[in-house]
Scaffold this active site. Structure first.
Site, PDB file in Angstrom:
ATOM      1  N   GLY A  16       0.758  -1.244   0.234  1.00  2.93           N
ATOM      2  CA  GLY A  16       0.077   0.025   0.038  1.00  2.93           C
ATOM      3  C   GLY A  16       0.829   1.264   0.069  1.00  2.93           C
ATOM      4  O   GLY A  16       1.872   1.381   0.642  1.00  2.93           O
ATOM      5  N   ARG A  77       0.607  -4.947  -5.192  1.00  2.00           N
ATOM      6  CA  ARG A  77       0.775  -6.075  -4.432  1.00  2.00           C
ATOM      7  C   ARG A  77       0.608  -7.135  -5.219  1.00  2.00           C
ATOM      8  O   ARG A  77      -0.291  -7.484  -5.902  1.00  2.00           O
ATOM      9  CB  ARG A  77      -0.672  -6.211  -3.676  1.00  2.00           C
ATOM     10  CG  ARG A  77      -0.807  -5.136  -2.316  1.00  2.00           C
ATOM     11  CD  ARG A  77      -1.849  -5.414  -1.555  1.00  2.00           C
ATOM     12  NE  ARG A  77      -2.569  -3.953  -0.836  1.00  2.00           N
ATOM     13  CZ  ARG A  77      -1.832  -3.585   0.271  1.00  2.00           C
ATOM     14  NH1 ARG A  77      -0.811  -3.903   0.747  1.00  2.00           N
ATOM     15  NH2 ARG A  77      -2.473  -2.371   0.824  1.00  2.00           N
ATOM     16  N   ASP A 108       5.317  -5.236   5.844  1.00  6.75           N
ATOM     17  CA  ASP A 108       6.051  -6.534   6.153  1.00  6.75           C
ATOM     18  C   ASP A 108       5.794  -7.589   4.881  1.00  6.75           C
ATOM     19  O   ASP A 108       6.467  -8.537   4.528  1.00  6.75           O
ATOM     20  CB  ASP A 108       5.386  -7.059   7.410  1.00  6.75           C
ATOM     21  CG  ASP A 108       3.774  -7.070   7.637  1.00  6.75           C
ATOM     22  OD1 ASP A 108       3.083  -6.830   6.477  1.00  6.75           O
ATOM     23  OD2 ASP A 108       3.238  -7.759   8.639  1.00  6.75           O
ATOM     24  N   THR A 131       4.597   2.145   5.550  1.00  4.45           N
ATOM     25  CA  THR A 131       3.201   1.693   5.821  1.00  4.45           C
ATOM     26  C   THR A 131       2.547   2.602   6.684  1.00  4.45           C
ATOM     27  O   THR A 131       2.942   3.039   7.562  1.00  4.45           O
ATOM     28  CB  THR A 131       2.987   0.324   6.155  1.00  4.45           C
ATOM     29  OG1 THR A 131       1.514  -0.094   6.315  1.00  4.45           O
ATOM     30  CG2 THR A 131       3.885  -0.237   7.312  1.00  4.45           C
ATOM     31  N   ILE A 132       1.201   3.019   6.390  1.00  5.64           N
ATOM     32  CA  ILE A 132       0.785   3.898   7.612  1.00  5.64           C
ATOM     33  C   ILE A 132       0.078   3.133   8.569  1.00  5.64           C
ATOM     34  O   ILE A 132      -0.414   3.723   9.729  1.00  5.64           O
ATOM     35  CB  ILE A 132      -0.924   4.475   6.825  1.00  5.64           C
ATOM     36  CG1 ILE A 132      -1.631   3.275   6.342  1.00  5.64           C
ATOM     37  CG2 ILE A 132      -0.484   5.348   5.581  1.00  5.64           C
ATOM     38  CD1 ILE A 132      -3.192   3.747   6.029  1.00  5.64           C
ATOM     39  N   ASP A 133       0.479   1.899   8.566  1.00  6.33           N
ATOM     40  CA  ASP A 133      -0.339   0.925   9.830  1.00  6.33           C
ATOM     41  C   ASP A 133       0.697   1.108  10.977  1.00  6.33           C
ATOM     42  O   ASP A 133       0.038   0.533  11.935  1.00  6.33           O
ATOM     43  CB  ASP A 133      -0.612  -0.660   9.336  1.00  6.33           C
ATOM     44  CG  ASP A 133      -1.462  -0.775   8.312  1.00  6.33           C
ATOM     45  OD1 ASP A 133      -2.216   0.203   8.049  1.00  6.33           O
ATOM     46  OD2 ASP A 133      -1.720  -1.729   7.694  1.00  6.33           O
ATOM     47  N   ASP A 135       2.815  -1.166  11.980  1.00  9.68           N
ATOM     48  CA  ASP A 135       2.632  -2.471  12.631  1.00  9.68           C
ATOM     49  C   ASP A 135       3.947  -3.198  12.564  1.00  9.68           C
ATOM     50  O   ASP A 135       3.907  -4.435  12.709  1.00  9.68           O
ATOM     51  CB  ASP A 135       1.499  -3.266  12.290  1.00  9.68           C
ATOM     52  CG  ASP A 135       1.510  -3.405  10.499  1.00  9.68           C
ATOM     53  OD1 ASP A 135       2.405  -2.893  10.042  1.00  9.68           O
ATOM     54  OD2 ASP A 135       0.685  -4.235  10.080  1.00  9.68           O
ATOM     55  N   ARG A 177      -6.211  -3.169   8.892  1.00  3.22           N
ATOM     56  CA  ARG A 177      -6.698  -4.326   8.796  1.00  3.22           C
ATOM     57  C   ARG A 177      -6.430  -5.434   9.939  1.00  3.22           C
ATOM     58  O   ARG A 177      -7.322  -6.187  10.478  1.00  3.22           O
ATOM     59  CB  ARG A 177      -6.431  -5.327   7.488  1.00  3.22           C
ATOM     60  CG  ARG A 177      -7.708  -5.444   6.777  1.00  3.22           C
ATOM     61  CD  ARG A 177      -7.429  -6.398   5.265  1.00  3.22           C
ATOM     62  NE  ARG A 177      -6.083  -5.704   4.685  1.00  3.22           N
ATOM     63  CZ  ARG A 177      -6.082  -5.629   3.415  1.00  3.22           C
ATOM     64  NH1 ARG A 177      -7.132  -5.530   2.750  1.00  3.22           N
ATOM     65  NH2 ARG A 177      -4.843  -5.227   2.875  1.00  3.22           N
ATOM     66  N   GLU A 228     -10.730  -0.872  10.923  1.00  2.00           N
ATOM     67  CA  GLU A 228     -11.313  -1.783  10.170  1.00  2.00           C
ATOM     68  C   GLU A 228     -11.278  -3.009  10.221  1.00  2.00           C
ATOM     69  O   GLU A 228     -12.205  -4.144   9.731  1.00  2.00           O
ATOM     70  CB  GLU A 228     -10.938  -1.406   8.749  1.00  2.00           C
ATOM     71  CG  GLU A 228      -9.374  -1.782   8.299  1.00  2.00           C
ATOM     72  CD  GLU A 228      -9.142  -1.647   6.932  1.00  2.00           C
ATOM     73  OE1 GLU A 228      -7.986  -1.175   6.901  1.00  2.00           O
ATOM     74  OE2 GLU A 228      -9.981  -1.805   5.981  1.00  2.00           O
ATOM     75  N   ILE A 258      -8.502   8.097   2.116  1.00  4.44           N
ATOM     76  CA  ILE A 258      -8.078   9.480   2.465  1.00  4.44           C
ATOM     77  C   ILE A 258      -6.987   9.451   3.240  1.00  4.44           C
ATOM     78  O   ILE A 258      -6.104  10.317   3.481  1.00  4.44           O
ATOM     79  CB  ILE A 258      -9.070  10.588   2.775  1.00  4.44           C
ATOM     80  CG1 ILE A 258      -9.649  10.347   3.990  1.00  4.44           C
ATOM     81  CG2 ILE A 258     -10.361  10.721   1.695  1.00  4.44           C
ATOM     82  CD1 ILE A 258     -10.396  11.401   4.694  1.00  4.44           C
TER      83      ILE A 258
HETATM   84  O1  F6P Z   1      -1.558  -1.622   4.781  1.00  2.37           O
HETATM   85  C1  F6P Z   1      -1.828  -0.604   4.552  1.00  2.37           C
HETATM   86  C2  F6P Z   1      -3.537  -0.639   4.314  1.00  2.37           C
HETATM   87  O2  F6P Z   1      -4.095   0.825   4.123  1.00  2.37           O
HETATM   88  C3  F6P Z   1      -4.283  -1.230   5.350  1.00  2.37           C
HETATM   89  O3  F6P Z   1      -4.696  -0.286   6.657  1.00  2.37           O
HETATM   90  C4  F6P Z   1      -5.697  -1.544   4.816  1.00  2.37           C
HETATM   91  O4  F6P Z   1      -6.328  -2.672   5.352  1.00  2.37           O
HETATM   92  C5  F6P Z   1      -5.105  -2.001   3.544  1.00  2.37           C
HETATM   93  O5  F6P Z   1      -3.872  -1.343   3.333  1.00  2.37           O
HETATM   94  C6  F6P Z   1      -5.963  -1.713   2.282  1.00  2.37           C
HETATM   95  O6  F6P Z   1      -5.315  -1.852   1.184  1.00  2.37           O
HETATM   96  P1  F6P Z   1      -5.787  -1.682  -0.241  1.00  2.37           P
HETATM   97  O7  F6P Z   1      -5.740  -0.209  -0.597  1.00  2.37           O
HETATM   98  O8  F6P Z   1      -5.176  -2.738  -1.198  1.00  2.37           O
HETATM   99  O9  F6P Z   1      -7.338  -2.211  -0.325  1.00  2.37           O
END
Ligand code: F6P
Length: 327
Positions: A16, A77, A108, A131-133, A135, A177, A228, A258
């Site tokens: 992402g 991806r 990861d 990554t924004i997560d 994690d 996620r 989410e 966003i």
């Molecule tokens: O890993 C970053 C992230 O934004 C998660 O927070 C989210 O669940 C996922 O990517 C969404 O991925 P995509 O844009 O491929 O639907």
């Protein structure tokens, strides 16, 4: 491999997109050029390695991107990269292009791909956490997290205006996620009543009890942040369940992508610049197959074998603090 011979590196963004990826690409390219290392930019993440989508970059190719969201290199991806035959094609292209090592900016999943490529075909790499997560094991902060949290908080502030004016209950869904990091941080900074996150089992009865108690104590509105990936469902599903049980109508706002866009914050730009430079220096000095992160303010190198096995969890103390201050 004798890393003193590193003459050519390739840089790519994967998974992402995250604000600050461009700043990081700029730091990698300009650092490498300053150290007289040739840089190849790979388009569209790990898939670009399979497709051989390679372009030599110099300092001018990364002009005017320090502040831009997304990634000028594109990202993906890649399903094909998860297969050994896909990775074989990638390895062939890398060797034919004379690339000595890769710099992978991503999450990861991207490092797992890099790790597999290294195991199967011996291609060295360093990982940078994009990554924004937030994690990822081996770094206190990932590139993009600060910007995403700021975006979420700005949205929560706006929703609060309506929540308070109309005495409403809101469920705001943020990304994550598998991680509640954005949820807990934005709940605390946005003054939300609670954050529901994948790391903690959601007890809807306790949630309802708390909403009722707060109402009885004179609260006229409430904002609940939902990651989410929460086990009780999406913000919409949770809102519907709450409505069925107590008849309290919640309004739902899903912030979605966003949170992934927009100009990187100053903090993300600083982190991206620092880590991008450290990655090139690491390759120069012979370090490979590590995540280059920042721990307690210092640059830290963590073996990718550890990073792909462990997962950093959201800070539950933040969630408890958000709850305490939201009463
Ligand atoms: O890993 C970053 C992230 O934004 C998660 O927070 C989210 O669940 C996922 O990517 C969404 O991925 P995509 O844009 O491929 O639907």
């Amino acid at each position: 491999m004798n890393i003193m011979k590193v003459k050519t590196i390739a840089v790519l963004t994967s998974g992402g997109d995250a604000p600050g990826m461009n700043t990081c690409v700029r730091a990698v390219v300009r650092s490498a050029c300053a150290y007289k290392i040739k840089v190849i930019a790979v388009m569209n993440g790990l898939q670009g390695l399979i497709d051989g989508d390679f372009h030599e970059f110099g300092p001018r190719n990364v002009s005017g991107i320090v502040h831009k969201g997304g990634t000028i290199l594109g990202t993906a991806r890649s399903k094909e990269f998860r297969t050994k035959s896909g990775r074989k094609k990638a390895a062939k292209n890398i060797i034919n292009a004379g690339i000595d090592a890769l710099v992978i900016i991503g999450g990861d999943g991207s490092f797992r791909g890099g790790h597999e490529l290294n195991k199967d075909f011996g291609i060295p790499f360093v990982g940078l956490p994009g990554t924004i997560d937030n994690d990822m094991y081996g770094t206190d902060f990932t590139i993009g997290f600060d910007t995403a949290v700021n975006t979420a908080v700005q949205a929560i502030d706006k929703i609060r205006d309506t929540a308070e004016s109309h005495h409403r209950l809101f469920f705001v869904e943020v990304m994550g996620r598998h991680s509640g990091a954005i949820a807990v941080e934005s709940a605390r900074a946005g003054g939300a009543e609670m954050a529901l996150i994948p790391e903690v089992k959601t007890d809807l009865n306790a949630l309802i009890k708390s909403i009722r108690e707060q109402k009885d104590a004179g609260k006229k509105s409430a904002i609940i942040i939902v990651a989410e990936g929460d086990d009780a469902g999406s913000a919409t599903e949770i809102s519907e369940k709450v409505y069925k049980i107590v008849g309290a109508k919640g309004h739902v706002c899903v912030l979605g992508h966003i949170q992934r866009g927009g100009h990187p914050s100053a903090r993300d730009r600083t982190l991206a610049s620092r880590l991008g430079n450290a990655a090139v220096k690491a390759l120069k000095s012979g370090k490979t197959n590590v995540l280059v992160g920042e721990l307690k303010g210092s640059i830290a190198f963590t073996p990718v074998t550890t990073v792909v096995k462990k997962k950093k969890k959201a800070d539950l103390k933040l969630e408890q603090l958000a709850r305490l201050l939201g009463t």
